[in-house]
Design a protein around this motif. Structure first.
Motif: not given
Length: 345
Positions: A181-191, A257-264
């Protein structure tokens, strides 16, 4: 493999159908996707929406808990790799820490299971959050449904390899098939180049992935990253390391891979694994004078364990302290898939 630009979508309603022609058409589509892409999205899979909704609801409730509450089920408390995975715990071959949190589980064996008692590092009981019976109920309902789909797809892959439907069944006795079960929280400040999850192949036979949002990218044979967006009602299937070995490279464990996500984003991969002590090597049908064995035999569970040890910080720490050892002839991370082939060439 080809320079694909999209992931094929296959309706598997007729996989196993009494209509032989419709069944053969599905098998042919699976073979084409496995040979030329290594990824496919299946619809008509039969997992009830109610089961999916229950899984997502309980997952969201768990990850919304305070960190100290989630850490009570920390994966590092277990001896068989079960429990909560905090952000940054995993580091893949690229060396970057993942921006995600997860909860790992598998077939929930009793504490007196002989393999667990003997110290098997991937088999045994799950570690569950305290006081959350609905979490266990809803998560295991999805696990069981996805596992049954895996059994069905195993026979589809067997036929896609030109074998009898049941030919691969013997390799899947008591498998440590993990559900994450994986959760990718959106982080607008991430590179922008910070991955949600680093590039890798999956260590098992194949994976069944249920995603809630875009973010997944797949590498084609030109080294390009291709978007793999969710399909309503679809489950993403990808070839793993063991299927690549069986087919002597005909089917490739595609790097992703999973890139930086634009939403949760939430995702639920079930890694459909061979039995722990299954020895996997190129099948005789794929070996001849023109195609010698391209892979040494590998023990499926030991490969899974070795890759896991090289990825998770708590296991790398145990390895450094001498509390655990890597199995003999362990492969380095990213030893399969397009990236490995490109490096070799």
């Amino acid at each position: 493999m080809s320079s694909f630009q999209e992931i094929p979508v296959i309706d598997i309603t007729d996989l196993g159908s009494d209509d032989a022609e419709k069944h053969k058409a599905v098998v042919a589509a699976i073979r084409d996707a496995a040979e030329n892409v290594g990824f496919l999205t299946v619809t008509g899979h039969g997992i009830p929406q109610e089961t999916i909704d229950g899984l997502l609801s309980e997952t969201k409730k768990f990850f919304a808990l305070p960190e100290e509450e989630k850490m009570k089920a920390y994966i590092g408390n277990s001896t068989n790799h079960r429990g909560y995975v905090p952000e940054g715990e995993e580091v893949f071959a690229s060396g970057s820490k993942d921006m995600k949190e997860a909860f790992d589980l598998s077939v929930d064996l009793p504490a007196d299971d002989p393999d667990y008692v003997a110290g098997n590092p991937m088999l045994g009981p799950n570690q569950w959050p305290e006081g959350r019976p609905e979490f266990k109920e809803k998560v295991m309902a999805y696990y069981n449904a996805a596992f049954e789909l895996g059994q069905r797809l195993t026979r589809g892959f067997s036929e896609a390899l030109g074998l009898e439907p049941e030919a691969l069944d013997k390799y899947f006795e008591k498998p440590p098939s993990q559900l994450r079960l994986i959760h990718y929280p959106y982080n607008p400040d991430a590179p922008e180049d910070r991955p949600g999850i680093g590039s890798h192949t999956d260590y098992e036979a194949f994976t069944l992935l249920l995603p809630t949002a875009p973010g997944l990218e797949v590498m084609n044979d030109e080294g390009e990253w291709i978007d793999a967006p969710p399909v309503p009602g679809g489950i993403v299937i990808n070839i793993g390391d063991m299927m690549e070995v069986w087919s002597n490279g005909l089917f490739t464990a595609t790097s992703h891979r999973v890139r930086k996500v634009k939403e949760e984003r939430y995702s639920f991969p079930l890694f459909y694994s061979c039995g722990y002590w299954t020895v996997v090597e190129p099948l005789p049908q794929f070996v001849d004078e023109d195609h010698p064995p391209a892979y040494e035999p590998v023990t499926a569970g030991e490969h899974l364990h070795a890759q896991t040890v090289q990825t998770f910080t708590y296991l790398k720490d145990r390895l450094a302290r001498g509390e655990i050892t890597l199995p003999e002839n362990s492969r380095a991370l990213s030893s399969f898939g397009q990236e490995a082939k490109r490096k070799a060439s």
